[in-house]
Every structure is written in structure tokens, then in C-alpha cells.
Scaffold this active site. Structure first.
Site, short mmCIF file in Angstrom:
data_model
loop_
_atom_site.label_atom_id
_atom_site.label_comp_id
_atom_site.label_asym_id
_atom_site.label_seq_id
_atom_site.Cartn_x
_atom_site.Cartn_y
_atom_site.Cartn_z
CE1 TYR A 91 -3.55 2.41 0.49
CE2 TYR A 91 -2.88 2.83 2.64
CZ TYR A 91 -3.86 3.09 1.65
OH TYR A 91 -4.59 4.12 1.68
CE LYS A 164 -7.11 4.06 -0.11
NZ LYS A 164 -6.83 4.61 1.30
#
EC number: 4.1.1.101
Length: 541
Positions: A91, A164
Site C-alpha cells: 500500500y 485499498k
């Protein structure tokens, strides 16, 4: 029924060397795998050894994405074992490197749906093809115009949606077979991409206005038709569109905008955590937001809503907020204001030197903020002189430089602690090491949306909520902000990322209970803890 080769190629079905002898007989896999059946623990040990041999962060991410493309269960089992280490790799901040190299690194679409503004008639077919018969419960969609820190990256920004969703599964336990990343390709204004012969998206400038909104409307309607039980998470839309889209749908469907709401929730939780430490009142704070884009406005809005919840009138609450953007302090006569900015502008007649308030330090001297949050992507903007000026007028300055990636942060935690002689209560948008100062170890909270959005949205989904509203968001912020230990010297204002799974459950249960208390459950859910537990997926064979 899938063929043996299709099973081995399907990341939702494949177990690799973990298929039992009975499964190999039943599925026609005899002789297609080495004979020894490995446990998931043995597989994870082998994979982590290979991962550790990679020398750069991007190489590590590419290797993990290869595992993700091959075996989802093993990927999430391994991520659960090394959550703190893997989070910045899959991420933020390494996802930014991945997006910037997307066209040159592309191997597989990773079950994403790619919707083109040039072919709106294909939306339903696209979503059906990407879902491939799966029961989709969560969609993260981006048009990638406003990726924090790197801006407009067109279709390449699909990696932000994929990242996400990885966090949703790792933190909250959403079944990875029930999620769908979506790219809205409306073109791009990034000249580098338009001039790149390998760019994979539409090679024209971004489309705005009626045609764009018609595409969004058709997309939302199609999602509701095909996946009526799903939640729709909007991510990294540009400042001219993000607020408009959220306001249109937030009272009609279960939806969430992470840049407007998620960033605001985690910052509100951080401020509440800081005030637990300083023993100060929320309604006594003055908020300065440096960077008045989508994230900055979202933060101000949630702080404002909390002021009203704690007893202030709308007029009284607005007096506590100051927005600073590239023009300086935003006034009601500033040109080019967005709708979101207009709610928090000031009047020039409040200040004797209004015309001089064109930079951050001048504004800090004029208003004496107690809370300063940076979403500006201007590296080093929180200078020593700015911070010392702020600290001269408040006992425990609350300072959150949350721009990312690392190269864009407004100030580093060690400087903020040093410049304020250990008085600052700090959270950063990037992972920060502990700071040693005058014999105290200061733990630095990470104001990362990943701390909050998985629990908030998972709780709303688990309780089958009709919408996600401000009351649920406030409850979530208080739940997260209440986890800190206010009596620990150098305590962080937010809980550490390595406890993400534990406190995500706490937040999810809090939100689910809020859904129940407000009577907003479509399925008349009555037990929040049971609803959250029943929805959790575990990465086990």
C-alpha cells in the site's frame, strides 16, 4: 466445473502445494504438483524467504503481487504474519512507485474492471466480466485524478484501488473473492502519460462536466443492479468531482469517500487521542489546515461536525477553523474557491493585516492555532520557525504532517519533537520511527487511513446498513482515539499499525452498533459483535 489447470490458475481456488491428497484425486490434480503436501505455515516460510531476498521495496512489491495473482489465501495469511512490514510495500508509500511504473510493469489486470468514458455502453458487460460470477460486496473505484502526493495517473491509478482492497482484507477480514477494484478511465491530463507509447489508458485529456457525471451515474446504477448488497468506496477522485459525487449518493446508497471521510476520521481520532493525553477540551482548539484540497476539506468538515456534537452552534464552531492553501489564508473573496472551501473561509475584516496573510508562518502568527494538519504535499513547509511560533502559544501543540509519500511530508517527527522540546503531539502520514529526546521515547502514530476505513466500512457492511452517516463516523473516531494510553510517557496519539487487526474489529463493532441503534440495518441485525464475527474471512485452507 473448472478444469485442473483452471483451478491452478485461479487465485481464489488455488492452494498450490497445499492441496491435500484427497483434493488432488477429486480435482484431477494428481501428478500436477510435487508429491509433498505442505501446510500453509510451511508455504509461508518458503515464500517469506524468497521475499526477503529481494533488495528493493519495489522488487518486494512485485514479488508479493505475483503471489497475490497466484494464491489469495496464502498471500493474506503471509500478510497477516508480517502486517507492519508488508503494509508500506503493498500500500502506501510503495504503491506510488508501482503506479508510476504501471505501464512498464503490467503483467495481469488482477481481477480489476476497466471502464472507459469512451464506451459507456459497456459498463454492465465490464462489471459482469470482472466479477466472473462472484458475490461482490465491496467495490473500490478510482478515476485517479487526485492520488495524494502524485496527482493524475489515469488508468495506472487502478493499483490504488487494488491496494485499498488488500488492506480491507488484511485488516478487517473481507473475503477477497467478494471485492472488485474498478478504474474509471476518463482520460488524463498527465502529459508524461499521454506521450508514453506504452500508456495503457485512453490517450486524451480528461473529460469533465455532463458527460463525466452521466458515466458516474450509469456506473452507480449498474452497480446497484448487479451487486445490490455491495458497498461503493470512492478513491482519489479530483477535488472538483469528489465532493459532488459523495454529496449526490451518500444519503441514497451505502457509500464512502476515503479522501474526504477516511482522512478526516483518522485525523479526528488522532486529535481525540492527543487530547486524551493533554487533558484539554476539543472545543477549546483552533484548527489550521494547510492544504485545502479534498483531504484538507474533509478533515475540517469532520472536526467541525465534532465541534457541533460537543455543544457548539454552527456559527461558534466555524470560528475555530482556518484554511491555508497556496494563496495563503482563504477569505470569502478569494478567487476560485471550491464549494467545500467556501464553508470555512474567513472575512478580511477579522484581521488588521489580512493582505499580509499570504504564507503559512504569517497565518500561524496571526491566529495561534493549537492543531495544525498538513495535506499540502509541500515538503518541509512546517519549518522550525513556523513550529516554534505555534508552540509559543500553546502548551501541547498537535501537529499532523500527513502528506505522503515521504519526499512530500511537511516535517519529520524527530524535528517536531526537538523544535517543541518534547511538547508536540505528533502523527505523520508515513511510518515514522520512535524519537528519543531527553530520555523519553516518543512513539509516533501514523495518520494513515488504513487505521480506520477498513473497520468503518466493514462494520457498516456487516450490519447491512442502508447508508454510512456522520454519527457512525464520529463513533468510529472516538473508538480509535480512545485506544491510546494517555499515561504512558511518549505515548502515540494513534494505535500502532501492527495491532491493526485487533482495533479494526473494535471500530467495526462500534460502527455496526451505531447502525443498529439508528435503525438503519436493512436485515434488522441486532447483535453487532456477532454480525462482525460472522462476516470475517480467515486465510486458511
Amino acid at each position: 466445473m473448472a478444469t485442473p489447470q483452471e483451478i491452478l490458475r485461479n487465485p481464489f481456488l488455488n492452494k498450490g502445494t497445499g492441496f491435500s491428497k484427497e483434493e488432488r484425486e477429486e480435482l484431477g490434480l494428481v501428478g500436477l504438483l510435487p508429491s509433498h503436501v505442505q501446510t500453509i505455515e510451511e508455504q509461508a516460510e518458503r515464500i517469506y524467504e524468497q521475499y526477503s531476498s529481494k533488495t528493493s521495496r519495489l522488487e518486494k512489491r512485485i514479488y508479493l503481487m505475483s503471489l497475490f495473482n497466484t494464491n489469495r489465501t496464502l498471500f493474506f495469511y503471509l500478510m497477516g504474519q508480517h502486517l507492519r512490514e508488508f503494509m508500506p510495500i503493498v500500500y502506501d508509500p510503495v504503491v506510488a512507485e508501482s503506479i508510476e511504473g504501471y505501464n512498464h510493469l503490467f503483467m495481469r489486470p488482477q481481477e480489476a474492471a476497466f471502464i472507459s468514458i469512451d464506451k459507456p455502453e459497456s459498463i454492465e458487460k465490464t462489471l459482469k466480466n470482472a466479477a466472473d460470477g462472484r458475490d461482490i460486496r465491496l467495490i473500490v473505484v478510482t478515476d485517479a485524478e487526485g492520488i495524494l502526493g502524485i496527482g493524475d495517473w489515469g488508468v495506472d491509478g487502478v493499483d490504488i484501488a487494488i491496494g485499498k482492497l488488500m488492506v480491507y482484507t488484511a485488516a478487517a477480514g473481507i473475503n477477497p473473492a467478494q471485492v472488485l477494484p474498478v478504474s474509471i478511465d476518463a482520460g488524463t491530463n498527465n502529459k508524461e502519460l499521454l506521450n508514453d507509447p506504452l500508456y495503457l489508458g485512453n490517450k486524451h485529456e480528461r473529460v469533465y462536466g455532463e458527460k463525466y457525471y452521466e458515466l458516474i451515474d450509469k456506473f452507480v446504477a449498474t452497480v446497484q443492479k448487479l451487486f445490490p448488497e455491495s458497498m461503493l468506496h470512492f478513491e482519489d477522485f479530483g477535488r472538483s468531482n469528489a465532493d459532488v459525487i459523495l454529496n449526490k449518493y451518500k444519503d441514497k446508497i451505502l457509500t464512502f469517500n476515503d479522501d474526504i471521510q477516511g482522512t478526516g476520521i483518522v485525523c479526528l481520532a488522532g486529535v481525540l487521542g492527543a487530547l486524551n493525553i493533554s487533558k484539554q477540551k476539543f472545543t477549546d482548539q483552533k484548527f489550521l489546515t494547510f492544504g485545502a484540497g479534498t483531504a484538507g476539506i474533509g478533515i475540517a468538515r469532520l472536526m467541525f461536525d465534532e465541534m457541533k456534537r460537543q455543544g457548539l452552534s454552527e456559527e461558534e464552531a466555524k470560528k475555530h477553523f482556518y484554511l491555508v492553501d497556496k494563496q495563503g489564508l482563504l477569505f470569502d473573496d478569494t478567487e476560485g474557491l471550491t464549494e467545500g472551501q467556501k464553508a470555512f473561509v474567513r472575512s478580511r475584516d477579522e484581521f488588521e493585516n489580512a493582505d499580509e496573510l499570504t504564507n503559512l508562518e504569517a497565518v500561524v502568527k496571526a491566529v495561534h492555532p493549537t492543531v495544525m494538519i498538513g495535506t499540502s504535499t509541500q515538503p518541509g513547509a512546517f519549518t522550525e520557525s513556523v513550529i516554534k511560533e505555534m508552540a509559543a502559544h500553546t502548551e501541547r501543540p498537535i501537529i499532523f504532517p500527513i502528506s505522503n509519500p515521504t519526499k512530500l511530508i511537511e516535517a519529520h517527527a524527530d524535528d517536531l519533537i526537538k523544535w517543541t522540546e518534547g511538547r508536540a503531539l505528533v502523527a505523520t502520514g508515513i511510518p515514522s520511527d520512535d524519537v528519543e529526546y531527553n530520555g523519553v521515547t516518543y512513539k509516533i502514530g501514523q495518520a494513515n487511513n488504513a487505521l480506520i476505513y477498513p473497520g468503518v466500512c466493514f462494520g457498516a457492511m456487516a450490519a447491512s446498513s442502508k447508508v454510512l452517516n456522520e454519527e457512525m463516523i464520529s463513533q468510529a473516531s472516538h473508538a480509535l482515539g480512545g485506544i491510546v494510553d494517555p499515561d504512558e510517557p511518549g505515548a502515540p496519539v494513534l494505535p500502532p499499525i501492527d495491532k491493526l487487526q485487533k482495533f479494526t474489529t473494535t471500530v467495526a463493532e462500534t460502527v455496526a452498533q451505531s447502525v443498529i441503534d439508528q435503525g438503519l440495518s436493512k436485515e434488522n441485525v441486532t447483535d453487532a459483535k456477532k454480525a462482525v464475527a460472522n462476516m470475517k474471512w480467515e486465510p486458511r485452507y
